[in-house]
Motif scaffolding. Structure first.
Motif, short mmCIF file in Angstrom:
data_model
loop_
_atom_site.label_atom_id
_atom_site.label_comp_id
_atom_site.label_asym_id
_atom_site.label_seq_id
_atom_site.Cartn_x
_atom_site.Cartn_y
_atom_site.Cartn_z
N ILE A 158 0.98 -0.98 -0.10
CA ILE A 158 0.05 0.07 0.08
C ILE A 158 0.91 1.41 -0.13
CG2 ILE A 158 -1.69 1.15 1.50
CD1 ILE A 158 -2.69 -1.25 2.50
N ILE A 159 0.53 2.26 -0.82
CA ILE A 159 1.32 3.41 -0.86
C ILE A 159 0.41 4.58 -0.88
CG2 ILE A 159 2.82 4.91 -2.62
CD1 ILE A 159 3.70 2.28 -3.76
N LEU A 160 0.66 5.43 0.31
CA LEU A 160 -0.20 6.67 0.67
C LEU A 160 0.51 7.69 0.31
CD1 LEU A 160 -1.97 5.05 3.60
CD2 LEU A 160 -2.62 4.78 1.56
N THR A 161 0.01 8.91 -0.26
CA THR A 161 0.82 9.83 -0.84
C THR A 161 0.22 11.17 -0.64
OG1 THR A 161 2.38 11.12 -2.25
CG2 THR A 161 0.62 9.72 -3.15
N ARG A 162 0.72 12.27 -0.60
CA ARG A 162 0.00 13.76 -0.53
C ARG A 162 0.72 14.68 -0.97
NH1 ARG A 162 -3.05 15.24 5.14
NH2 ARG A 162 -5.07 14.35 4.76
N PRO A 163 0.39 15.55 -1.43
CA PRO A 163 1.26 16.82 -2.17
C PRO A 163 1.61 17.59 -0.93
CG PRO A 163 -0.99 17.36 -2.91
CD PRO A 163 -1.02 15.76 -2.04
N ALA A 164 2.64 17.97 -0.45
CA ALA A 164 3.12 18.38 1.03
C ALA A 164 3.16 20.19 0.71
CB ALA A 164 4.04 17.96 1.50
N VAL A 165 1.95 20.29 0.41
CA VAL A 165 2.08 22.06 -0.07
C VAL A 165 2.09 23.01 1.15
CG1 VAL A 165 0.36 23.84 -0.79
CG2 VAL A 165 0.44 21.64 -1.86
N GLU A 233 -5.64 14.44 -0.93
CA GLU A 233 -5.60 15.84 -0.90
C GLU A 233 -5.17 16.18 -2.19
OE1 GLU A 233 -6.43 17.87 1.32
OE2 GLU A 233 -6.96 16.66 3.02
N ALA A 234 -5.81 15.46 -3.29
CA ALA A 234 -5.19 15.77 -4.63
C ALA A 234 -5.41 17.20 -5.31
CB ALA A 234 -5.93 14.67 -5.47
N GLN A 235 -6.52 17.99 -4.66
CA GLN A 235 -6.75 19.16 -5.10
C GLN A 235 -5.52 20.25 -4.96
OE1 GLN A 235 -7.79 18.10 -2.11
NE2 GLN A 235 -7.50 19.43 -0.80
N ASN A 236 -4.40 19.82 -4.13
CA ASN A 236 -3.02 20.53 -4.25
C ASN A 236 -2.26 20.14 -5.08
OD1 ASN A 236 -4.40 22.31 -2.10
ND2 ASN A 236 -3.99 20.96 -0.64
N MET A 256 -6.14 5.37 -6.60
CA MET A 256 -7.41 6.00 -5.82
C MET A 256 -7.00 7.38 -5.90
SD MET A 256 -10.00 5.30 -3.01
CE MET A 256 -11.05 6.56 -2.25
N ILE A 257 -7.54 8.47 -6.13
CA ILE A 257 -7.27 10.01 -6.01
C ILE A 257 -8.38 10.52 -5.33
CG2 ILE A 257 -6.71 12.01 -7.18
CD1 ILE A 257 -6.29 8.78 -9.05
N THR A 258 -8.04 10.98 -4.27
CA THR A 258 -9.33 11.78 -3.53
C THR A 258 -8.94 13.15 -3.30
OG1 THR A 258 -8.19 11.58 -1.09
CG2 THR A 258 -9.34 9.81 -2.17
N GLY A 259 -9.97 14.09 -3.03
CA GLY A 259 -9.97 15.45 -3.14
C GLY A 259 -11.08 16.19 -2.71
N ASP A 260 -10.89 17.59 -2.29
CA ASP A 260 -11.82 18.36 -2.15
C ASP A 260 -11.78 19.81 -2.80
OD1 ASP A 260 -13.79 20.25 -1.50
OD2 ASP A 260 -13.20 20.23 0.77
N PRO A 261 -12.24 20.07 -4.08
CA PRO A 261 -11.87 20.84 -4.91
C PRO A 261 -12.23 22.30 -4.14
CG PRO A 261 -13.09 19.52 -6.24
CD PRO A 261 -13.21 19.03 -4.73
N GLY A 262 -12.95 22.25 -3.17
CA GLY A 262 -13.30 23.58 -2.19
C GLY A 262 -12.33 23.87 -1.33
N GLN A 263 -11.17 22.97 -1.25
CA GLN A 263 -10.05 23.56 -0.40
C GLN A 263 -8.68 23.35 -0.95
OE1 GLN A 263 -10.19 21.28 3.27
NE2 GLN A 263 -12.31 21.62 3.86
N ILE A 264 -8.68 24.20 -1.83
CA ILE A 264 -7.24 24.22 -2.65
C ILE A 264 -6.25 25.26 -1.76
CG2 ILE A 264 -6.43 24.88 -4.79
CD1 ILE A 264 -8.83 24.00 -6.36
N ASP A 265 -5.30 24.89 -1.69
CA ASP A 265 -4.27 25.51 -1.19
C ASP A 265 -3.02 26.06 -1.71
OD1 ASP A 265 -5.15 25.10 1.53
OD2 ASP A 265 -4.60 23.35 1.71
#
Length: 317
Positions: A158-165, A233-236, A256-265
Motif C-alpha cells: 500500500i502506498i499513501l501519498t499527499r502533495p505536501a503543500v 488531498e489531490a486538489q493541491n 485512487m485519487i481523493t480530494g476536495d476542490p473547495g479546499q485548494i491551498d
C-alpha cells in the motif's frame, strides 16, 4: 381530506421510526402539507391525494431500503426523498459488506450510498477519483479498500501519498529527521490505518515497506507495480504533479485519487491538477469518478451545517 395507511410488516416499527420518532419527524419536515401519525406498526397520512401519492412512493422506497440493509438514518432518508430515481441512492448489497475487521473488533464498511458507490467503482476500475468535501469518508474508505486488497493478497503493498503543500514540499525547514517531518502532515493516513491494523503489525508493515507513506514528490521516477496507491488531498497537486503521479501506474496496480476542490491551498493562478484531471479523463474507459456531497458527511452533524453555510456564501456572485 384523504387518508393513507401504511402497515409495517416484517420490519421493526421502533427501528424504522427512529429514536423518539426522529425519522418520522424528518418525514414531516419534507412533507409539511401532510399530517403524519405513527402508532404501533402503522403510519397514517392525511392530505391531498397528489401529495399522498408522492409520499406513498417515497415511503415504499424507504421500506425497501430498510428491508435490504436493516437500517435507515437521516442521510438515507434525505437521499431517498431528494433523489430522482433509485440509482441515485441504491447500490448492490455487496458494496455494503464489511471491508475490514479492524482493531478491537471494529467493523469498517461503507456507510452511505455514495461510499458504497465508491466501493463499486473501485471494484470495476483500476483508477478512481473520489471527490467531495471534508468528512465524507473519501480517504477512510480508500484506506479500508487498500487494507482489504493487501489482506486478500490482491496487492503486495500500500502506498499513501499527499502533495505536501503547506510544508513547502521540500520539508527542509521542519525540525527532525524525514519521518518526524512527514508524520504531522501524514497523520490522517496513520489514523485511518491504526483503526484497521493492530499497532505492532502496522509498525512492521511500515518498517519492511509493505505500507509506505510519503509526500508526492517522492513518487517521481518510480513505477508502482502490485500496489494499491492513494493520492490524498489531490486538489493541491499542480498539472505537472498530477500527470507525473498518474503515469507512475504499473502492472496490477489500483490507483485512487481523493480530494476536495473547495479546499485548494495552491498559489493563486495555479490550476489544480485534480480539477484538470477530472475534465481530461472523464471519458477514459477504466477511470471511475464518484462525487460525494454533504449528505455523506459522517463526522459530527455540525460539519454538514458548516459545509452548507459556506456553500451559500461561496455561491454568491
Amino acid at each position: 381530506m384523504n387518508e393513507l395507511i401504511i402497515e409495517l410488516t416484517d420490519i421493526s416499527p421502533r427501528e424504522f421510526f427512529g429514536l423518539q420518532n426522529a425519522n418520522i419527524d424528518l418525514l414531516k419536515k419534507y412533507f409539511p402539507k401532510l399530517k403524519l401519525v405513527a402508532r404501533g406498526s402503522k403510519i397514517k397520512a392525511y392530505g391531498d391525494e397528489e401529495v399522498l401519492e408522492e409520499f406513498d412512493r417515497r415511503i415504499s422506497m424507504l421500506l425497501e431500503h430498510f428491508g435490504t440493509y436493516n437500517k435507515i438514518d437521516e442521510n438515507v432518508i434525505e437521499r431517498v426523498l431528494l433523489s430522482r430515481s433509485k440509482d441515485d441512492y441504491e447500490t448492490s448489497a455487496s458494496s455494503g459488506d464489511v471491508l475490514v475487521h479492524g482493531v478491537n473488533g471494529k467493523l469498517v464498511k461503507a456507510q452511505t450510498a455514495n461510499q458504497r458507490k465508491l466501493v463499486e467503482k473501485m471494484q470495476k476500475n483500476d483508477m478512481v477519483f473520489a471527490v467531495g468535501p471534508a468528512g465524507t469518508g473519501k480517504t477512510y474508505t480508500g484506506v479500508a479498500l487498500a487494507v482489504k486488497a493487501l489482506k486478500e493478497k490482491q496487492v503486495k503493498r500500500i502506498i499513501l501519498t499527499r502533495p505536501a503543500v503547506e510544508a513547502g514540499e521540500n520539508l527542509g525547514f521542519l525540525p527532525g529527521d524525514l519521518k518526524e517531518k512527514l508524520d504531522p502532515y501524514m497523520q490522517p493516513l496513520y489514523d485511518a490505518l491504526r483503526d484497521m491494523i493492530p499497532f505492532e503489525k502496522l509498525e512492521s508493515y511500515i518498517e519492511n515497506g509493505t505500507i509506505q507513506i510519503a509526500p508526492l514528490a517522492f513518487m517521481r521516477g518510480r513505477t508502482l507495480d502490485n500496489a494499491f496507491v492513494i493520492l490524498d488531498e489531490a486538489q493541491n497537486t499542480t498539472h505537472a504533479q498530477m500527470k507525473m503521479f498518474l503515469t507512475r501506474m504499473g502492472k496490477n496496480a489500483k490507483f485512487m485519487i481523493t480530494g476536495d476542490p473547495g479546499q485548494i491551498d495552491l498559489p493563486r493562478r495555479v490550476i489544480s491538477g485534480l480539477k484538470e484531471a477530472l475534465l481530461v479523463l472523464k471519458d477514459v474507459n477504466g477511470v471511475g469518478m464518484i462525487y460525494l456531497d454533504d449528505k455523506d458527511v459522517i463526522r459530527h452533524r455540525l460539519v454538514k451545517e458548516v459545509i452548507a453555510a459556506y456553500k451559500n456564501i461561496e455561491n454568491i456572485d
